[in-house]
Write an enzyme that holds these catalytic residues in place. Structure first.
Site, PDB file in Angstrom:
ATOM      1  N   CYS A   1      10.581 -28.874 -39.222  1.00 38.10           N
ATOM      2  CA  CYS A   1      10.190 -29.304 -37.876  1.00 38.10           C
ATOM      3  C   CYS A   1       9.486 -30.653 -38.021  1.00 38.10           C
ATOM      4  CB  CYS A   1       9.329 -28.257 -37.162  1.00 38.10           C
ATOM      5  SG  CYS A   1       7.678 -27.982 -37.828  1.00 38.10           S
TER       6      CYS A   1
ATOM      7  N   ASN B   1       5.427 -29.799 -39.621  1.00 40.06           N
ATOM      8  CA  ASN B   1       5.335 -28.681 -40.556  1.00 40.06           C
ATOM      9  C   ASN B   1       4.044 -27.885 -40.371  1.00 40.06           C
ATOM     10  OD1 ASN B   1       5.243 -28.151 -44.141  1.00 40.06           O
ATOM     11  ND2 ASN B   1       6.369 -26.984 -42.640  1.00 40.06           N
TER      12      ASN B   1
ATOM     13  N   CYS C   1       3.803 -25.852 -37.049  1.00 40.16           N
ATOM     14  CA  CYS C   1       4.042 -24.858 -35.992  1.00 40.16           C
ATOM     15  C   CYS C   1       5.297 -24.033 -36.276  1.00 40.16           C
ATOM     16  CB  CYS C   1       4.159 -25.526 -34.626  1.00 40.16           C
ATOM     17  SG  CYS C   1       2.628 -26.303 -34.046  1.00 40.16           S
ATOM     18  N   ARG C   2       6.461 -24.613 -36.004  1.00 39.15           N
ATOM     19  CA  ARG C   2       7.709 -23.857 -36.064  1.00 39.15           C
ATOM     20  C   ARG C   2       8.187 -23.565 -37.475  1.00 39.15           C
ATOM     21  NH1 ARG C   2      10.852 -28.017 -32.421  1.00 39.15           N
ATOM     22  NH2 ARG C   2       9.403 -29.351 -33.562  1.00 39.15           N
ATOM     23  N   SER C   3       8.267 -24.584 -38.318  1.00 35.63           N
ATOM     24  CA  SER C   3       8.838 -24.349 -39.649  1.00 35.63           C
ATOM     25  C   SER C   3       7.976 -23.423 -40.519  1.00 35.63           C
ATOM     26  CB  SER C   3       9.166 -25.664 -40.361  1.00 35.63           C
ATOM     27  OG  SER C   3       8.056 -26.506 -40.485  1.00 35.63           O
TER      28      SER C   3
ATOM     29  N   ASP D   1       8.993 -26.962 -29.350  1.00 41.74           N
ATOM     30  CA  ASP D   1       7.734 -27.212 -30.043  1.00 41.74           C
ATOM     31  C   ASP D   1       6.594 -26.671 -29.174  1.00 41.74           C
ATOM     32  OD1 ASP D   1       5.551 -28.147 -31.433  1.00 41.74           O
ATOM     33  OD2 ASP D   1       6.294 -30.206 -31.609  1.00 41.74           O
TER      34      ASP D   1
END
Length: 165
Positions: free
Chosen positions: A10, A13, A15-17, A123
Site C-alpha cells: 500500500c 505500509n 494500514c492496509r498492507s 485507504d
C-alpha cells in the site's frame, strides 16, 4: 509445494498492507502451512519507515485475534521485485507507483487476483475505526480466496466478521 513469497503493498505500509500481511499469515498458520509461504508487506513511499502499523490497524487485527504490532513499515526495494513470486497492490495508485518494476515482476491488483472484482481496497487512514473494519473484511475475503487460488485445500476462512456492518 514450492515456498511462495507474497508481498502486500500500500502507500505507507501502516494500514492496509500490514493488515493483509497479518491476515494472510494467520490463515496460513491456521492451515498448518507456515513453511510454505514467505509473507511480507511494504509501502510505495517511505513516510513511515521503521514505524509500527497505525494503531487502528493494530486494534482491528487484535480484535480478530491477530497481532501485527511487531511489524515495521518499510519501502519496497528493488530486491522485492526479484525475490517475490507475487506482489499485490492494494489499489490502482499503488499499482501505478510500482510501474517501474523490472520485466518479469509479478505485480497484480489485490482486487483482481484475490477478490476477482477489480476493486481497490480503500485507504482507511483519514477515517474512523469503521473504515478499518471494512478493510479488514475485504482483506479477509481476499486472503481466503488467494489461499484457495494457490491450491490450498486446508485453508480456514472462518475469520470473525460479525462486528462488521
Amino acid at each position: 509445494m514450492k515456498r511462495i513469497s507474497i508481498l502486500f503493498v500500500c502507500m505507507g505500509n501502516i494500514c492496509r498492507s500490514p493488515l493483509a500481511e497479518g491476515i494472510f499469515g494467520h490463515l496460513v498458520a491456521e492451515a498448518g502451512l507456515t513453511g510454505d509461504f514467505t509473507i511480507d508487506s511494504a509501502g510505495t513511499d517511505a513516510w513511515h519507515e521503521g514505524e509500527p502499523p497505525d494503531q487502528r490497524s493494530i486494534a482491528t487485527a487484535k480484535g480478530q485475534g491477530i497481532d501485527i504490532s511487531g511489524q515495521r513499515a518499510r519501502r519496497i526495494q528493488s530486491r522485492d521485485f526479484r525475490d517475490c513470486d507475487l506482489i499485490l497492490a492494494m489499489d490502482r495508485d499503488n499499482l501505478a507507483a510500482l510501474g517501474n518494476a523490472p520485466p518479469g515482476a509479478n505485480i497484480r491488483l489485490f482486487g483482481d487476483i484475490a477478490l476477482g472484482t477489480g476493486e481497490d481496497i480503500p485507504d482507511p487512514y483519514y477515517g474512523g475505526p469503521e473504515g478499518f473494519e471494512l478493510v479488514y473484511t475485504r482483506l479477509l475475503t481476499g486472503c481466503c480466496r488467494l489461499l484457495e487460488t494457490l491450491g490450498v485445500e486446508r485453508a480456514s476462512c472462518s475469520g470473525n466478521t460479525s462486528s462488521v456492518r
